[in-house]
Every structure is written in structure tokens, then in C-alpha cells.
Design a protein around this motif. Structure first.
Motif, PDB file in Angstrom:
ATOM      1  N   CYS A   6       0.630  -0.781  -0.082  1.00  0.00           N
ATOM      2  CA  CYS A   6      -0.030  -0.217  -0.292  1.00  0.00           C
ATOM      3  C   CYS A   6       0.561   1.438   0.387  1.00  0.00           C
ATOM      4  N   PRO A   7       1.512   2.512  -1.556  1.00  0.00           N
ATOM      5  CA  PRO A   7       2.549   3.028  -1.574  1.00  0.00           C
ATOM      6  C   PRO A   7       1.518   4.234  -0.955  1.00  0.00           C
ATOM      7  N   GLY A   8       2.488   5.192  -0.612  1.00  0.00           N
ATOM      8  CA  GLY A   8       1.281   6.263  -0.570  1.00  0.00           C
ATOM      9  C   GLY A   8       2.117   7.477   0.010  1.00  0.00           C
ATOM     10  N   SER A   9       2.258   9.001   0.347  1.00  0.00           N
ATOM     11  CA  SER A   9       2.474  10.016   0.861  1.00  0.00           C
ATOM     12  C   SER A   9       2.280  10.027   2.596  1.00  0.00           C
ATOM     13  N   PHE A  10       0.527   9.728   3.200  1.00  0.00           N
ATOM     14  CA  PHE A  10       1.323   9.562   4.177  1.00  0.00           C
ATOM     15  C   PHE A  10       1.743  10.701   5.066  1.00  0.00           C
ATOM     16  N   VAL A  35       6.149   4.369   2.472  1.00  0.00           N
ATOM     17  CA  VAL A  35       6.000   5.605   2.534  1.00  0.00           C
ATOM     18  C   VAL A  35       7.411   6.024   1.169  1.00  0.00           C
ATOM     19  N   LEU A  36       6.342   6.283   0.565  1.00  0.00           N
ATOM     20  CA  LEU A  36       7.636   7.419  -0.646  1.00  0.00           C
ATOM     21  C   LEU A  36       8.631   8.160   0.040  1.00  0.00           C
ATOM     22  N   VAL A  37       9.632   8.346  -0.052  1.00  0.00           N
ATOM     23  CA  VAL A  37      10.404   8.517   0.064  1.00  0.00           C
ATOM     24  C   VAL A  37      10.890   9.952  -1.659  1.00  0.00           C
ATOM     25  N   THR A  68       9.628   2.001   3.737  1.00  0.00           N
ATOM     26  CA  THR A  68      10.061   3.802   3.058  1.00  0.00           C
ATOM     27  C   THR A  68      10.264   3.402   1.792  1.00  0.00           C
ATOM     28  N   PHE A  69      10.328   4.017   0.427  1.00  0.00           N
ATOM     29  CA  PHE A  69      10.980   3.773  -0.524  1.00  0.00           C
ATOM     30  C   PHE A  69      11.124   4.089  -1.119  1.00  0.00           C
ATOM     31  N   GLU A  70      12.738   4.273  -2.029  1.00  0.00           N
ATOM     32  CA  GLU A  70      12.423   5.325  -3.274  1.00  0.00           C
ATOM     33  C   GLU A  70      12.416   4.870  -4.405  1.00  0.00           C
ATOM     34  N   GLY A  71      12.719   6.012  -5.825  1.00  0.00           N
ATOM     35  CA  GLY A  71      12.126   5.569  -6.566  1.00  0.00           C
ATOM     36  C   GLY A  71      10.486   4.603  -7.061  1.00  0.00           C
ATOM     37  N   LEU A  72      11.777   3.816  -7.929  1.00  0.00           N
ATOM     38  CA  LEU A  72       9.763   3.354  -8.529  1.00  0.00           C
ATOM     39  C   LEU A  72       9.501   2.062  -7.759  1.00  0.00           C
ATOM     40  N   LEU A  73       7.864   2.174  -7.359  1.00  0.00           N
ATOM     41  CA  LEU A  73       7.553   2.232  -7.146  1.00  0.00           C
ATOM     42  C   LEU A  73       7.665   0.466  -7.478  1.00  0.00           C
ATOM     43  N   VAL A  74       7.405  -0.081  -8.855  1.00  0.00           N
ATOM     44  CA  VAL A  74       7.172  -1.295  -9.100  1.00  0.00           C
ATOM     45  C   VAL A  74       8.437  -2.284  -8.672  1.00  0.00           C
ATOM     46  N   VAL A  86      -2.064  -1.721  -3.879  1.00  0.00           N
ATOM     47  CA  VAL A  86      -3.967  -1.962  -3.217  1.00  0.00           C
ATOM     48  C   VAL A  86      -3.564  -0.143  -3.181  1.00  0.00           C
ATOM     49  N   LYS A  87      -4.262  -0.067  -4.020  1.00  0.00           N
ATOM     50  CA  LYS A  87      -4.539   1.109  -3.766  1.00  0.00           C
ATOM     51  C   LYS A  87      -6.212   1.682  -3.315  1.00  0.00           C
ATOM     52  N   GLY A  88      -6.516   3.023  -2.776  1.00  0.00           N
ATOM     53  CA  GLY A  88      -7.601   2.862  -2.218  1.00  0.00           C
ATOM     54  C   GLY A  88      -8.452   4.102  -3.177  1.00  0.00           C
ATOM     55  N   ASP A  96      -9.253   7.865 -12.302  1.00  0.00           N
ATOM     56  CA  ASP A  96      -8.297   8.731 -13.918  1.00  0.00           C
ATOM     57  C   ASP A  96      -7.134   8.761 -13.154  1.00  0.00           C
ATOM     58  N   TYR A  97      -7.114   8.868 -12.560  1.00  0.00           N
ATOM     59  CA  TYR A  97      -5.791   9.459 -11.859  1.00  0.00           C
ATOM     60  C   TYR A  97      -4.827   7.939 -11.359  1.00  0.00           C
ATOM     61  N   GLU A  98      -5.287   6.731 -10.984  1.00  0.00           N
ATOM     62  CA  GLU A  98      -4.870   5.786 -10.543  1.00  0.00           C
ATOM     63  C   GLU A  98      -5.042   4.640 -11.302  1.00  0.00           C
ATOM     64  N   GLN A 100      -4.655   5.118 -14.797  1.00  0.00           N
ATOM     65  CA  GLN A 100      -2.517   5.553 -15.613  1.00  0.00           C
ATOM     66  C   GLN A 100      -1.643   4.796 -14.779  1.00  0.00           C
ATOM     67  N   MET A 101      -1.491   4.873 -13.352  1.00  0.00           N
ATOM     68  CA  MET A 101      -0.135   4.863 -12.660  1.00  0.00           C
ATOM     69  C   MET A 101       0.417   2.716 -13.044  1.00  0.00           C
ATOM     70  N   ALA A 102      -1.630   2.046 -12.572  1.00  0.00           N
ATOM     71  CA  ALA A 102      -1.991   1.502 -12.869  1.00  0.00           C
ATOM     72  C   ALA A 102      -0.980   0.205 -13.947  1.00  0.00           C
ATOM     73  N   GLN A 103      -1.620   1.108 -14.799  1.00  0.00           N
ATOM     74  CA  GLN A 103      -1.968   0.543 -16.855  1.00  0.00           C
ATOM     75  C   GLN A 103       0.246   0.374 -16.418  1.00  0.00           C
ATOM     76  N   MET A 104       0.704   1.614 -16.398  1.00  0.00           N
ATOM     77  CA  MET A 104       1.890   1.842 -16.256  1.00  0.00           C
ATOM     78  C   MET A 104       2.879   0.856 -15.757  1.00  0.00           C
ATOM     79  N   ASN A 105       2.381   0.734 -14.087  1.00  0.00           N
ATOM     80  CA  ASN A 105       2.856  -0.253 -12.874  1.00  0.00           C
ATOM     81  C   ASN A 105       3.030  -1.789 -13.665  1.00  0.00           C
ATOM     82  N   GLU A 106       2.102  -2.029 -14.535  1.00  0.00           N
ATOM     83  CA  GLU A 106       1.402  -3.406 -14.801  1.00  0.00           C
ATOM     84  C   GLU A 106       2.558  -3.602 -16.210  1.00  0.00           C
TER      85      GLU A 106
HETATM   86  O1  PNS Z   1       0.064   9.417  -1.567  1.00  0.00           O
HETATM   87  P1  PNS Z   1       0.109   9.654  -2.913  1.00  0.00           P
HETATM   88  O2  PNS Z   1       1.147  10.327  -2.836  1.00  0.00           O
HETATM   89  O3  PNS Z   1      -0.518  10.008  -3.807  1.00  0.00           O
HETATM   90  O4  PNS Z   1       0.754   8.415  -3.651  1.00  0.00           O
HETATM   91  C1  PNS Z   1       1.755   8.738  -4.682  1.00  0.00           C
HETATM   92  C2  PNS Z   1       2.405   7.558  -4.718  1.00  0.00           C
HETATM   93  C3  PNS Z   1       3.924   7.163  -3.705  1.00  0.00           C
HETATM   94  C4  PNS Z   1       1.870   6.237  -4.909  1.00  0.00           C
HETATM   95  C5  PNS Z   1       2.900   7.266  -6.531  1.00  0.00           C
HETATM   96  O5  PNS Z   1       3.604   9.064  -6.716  1.00  0.00           O
HETATM   97  C6  PNS Z   1       4.743   6.536  -6.722  1.00  0.00           C
HETATM   98  O6  PNS Z   1       4.072   4.957  -6.803  1.00  0.00           O
HETATM   99  N1  PNS Z   1       5.126   6.694  -6.961  1.00  0.00           N
HETATM  100  C7  PNS Z   1       6.582   5.459  -6.428  1.00  0.00           C
HETATM  101  C8  PNS Z   1       7.460   6.478  -8.067  1.00  0.00           C
HETATM  102  C9  PNS Z   1       6.830   5.483  -9.436  1.00  0.00           C
HETATM  103  O7  PNS Z   1       6.679   4.052  -9.356  1.00  0.00           O
HETATM  104  N2  PNS Z   1       6.040   6.399 -10.202  1.00  0.00           N
HETATM  105  C10 PNS Z   1       5.938   5.926 -11.802  1.00  0.00           C
HETATM  106  C11 PNS Z   1       4.210   5.214 -11.000  1.00  0.00           C
HETATM  107  S1  PNS Z   1       3.761   4.491 -12.931  1.00  0.00           S
END
Ligand code: PNS
Length: 160
Positions: A6-10, A35-37, A68-74, A86-88, A96-98, A100-106
């Protein structure tokens, strides 16, 4: 064993976040709240402060940890052997926002994103809105864990 992230800024954790984490912990064997750094984006709370508040929030769960994590979530998901993110989802705007990120991460790694709909009672809760309301003296009790209220009030009062 199925692990999810479960990623985020929190910044800071809200009861909306915790609702999603709690429900993820019922579906997955293990959940890592990550938690994203982000050095480029300074938050109201430091990453250590956010992790501390989250650790307190999830202390009752034996299958949830905070990291915590830095860089890409994947990359973090791969390192942790997590099969899902997991995203809420609170609204169509979130979708709409999520999505796009889900498809990129996939595409990047094959990791799957699982969306959990926000509870109706919490679907208006966002860290940014909580900070704005608290900054002007509005009551945010019930929207964040009780032990976040005082640090939030103190930190906002320190700001110019
Ligand atoms: O709580 P947030 O700020 O909406 O969380 C956004 C977060 C941390 C989930 C997103 O920005 C992220 O995954 N950042 C890590 C960098 C990354 O992987 N970017 C490409 C996403 S497709």
C-alpha cells in the motif's frame, strides 16, 4: 503467501488510509505500507515522523509492516516479492489518476493493482484537505488517528 504493498505519501496518515490498509490486510497474507521518500517534495511531516505515526496506527495488525521506498514503486514491489499494489478509490477522479499508474506499473513489471473502494463515510478524506482544514482551525478529529491531532496542530502552528 500473497504480499501486497500500500504505497503513498501519508503526510499524514488518515483514517481513510487506515480503512484501506485494514481491508487489504484481510485479503492479503502480508501488507507493506510503503512511504515514498521524495527529496523533491518536502511534506508537512518528515518521512520518519510519517513512518512513526503509521507504525502506531498498524501496531494491532500482525500482518502489516511499515517501510519506506525511493524510486520506482515496481522496483520496491519486486524487492519485497509483492504480487500486488493496493490503492483506495474515493471517486472517479481517483480512478482516472490511479488507473494510469496501474497500467504503467503493469507494463513495467507485471505487478497487479487491486483497487478497494473507500468506505462511504471516509470517501471525502484526503491528507491535503485535512491539512488545509486544520491550518484554519477546523475540526479534523475522526478523520485522522487521535495521536495525529496534536502533532498536526503543533506543526501547522510552527509554520509562517
Ligand atoms: O499518496 P500519493 O502521493 O497519492 O502516492 C503516490 C505514489 C507514492 C503511490 C506514487 O507517486 C508512486 O508510486 N511513486 C513512486 C514513483 C513511481 O513509481 N512512479 C511511477 C508511477 S506509474
Amino acid at each position: 503467501m500473497h504480499k501486497a504493498v500500500c504505497p503513498g505519501s501519508f503526510d499524514p496518515v488518515t483514517n481513510g488510509h487506515l480503512d484501506i490498509v485494514a481491508r487489504a490486510a484481510r485479503v492479503f497474507d502480508e501488507v507493506v505500507v510503503a512511504v515514498l521518500v521524495n527529496e523533491a517534495k518536502r511534506g508537512l511531516f518528515s518521512v520518519d515522523e510519517r513512518v512513526g505515526m503509521l507504525a502506531e496506527a498498524v501496531s494491532d495488525f500482525d500482518n502489516v509492516e511499515v517501510a519506506t521506498f525511493e524510486g520506482l514503486l515496481v522496483d520496491f514491489c519486486r524487492d519485497r516479492h509483492a504480487v500486488a499494489v493496493v490503492k483506495g478509490l474515493r471517486s472517479g477522479g481517483d480512478f482516472d489518476y490511479e488507473v494510469q499508474m496501474a497500467q504503467m506499473n503493469e507494463r513495467l513489471s507485471g505487478v497487479q493493482t487491486v483497487f478497494i473502494p473507500a468506505s462511504p463515510a471516509l470517501s471525502f478524506v484526503a491528507s491535503s484537505l485535512v491539512k488545509e482544514v486544520a491550518r484554519f482551525g477546523g475540526d479534523v478529529s475522526g478523520l485522522v488517528p487521535s495521536y495525529v491531532l496534536e502533532p498536526l496542530r503543533r506543526r501547522l502552528s510552527e509554520q509562517p
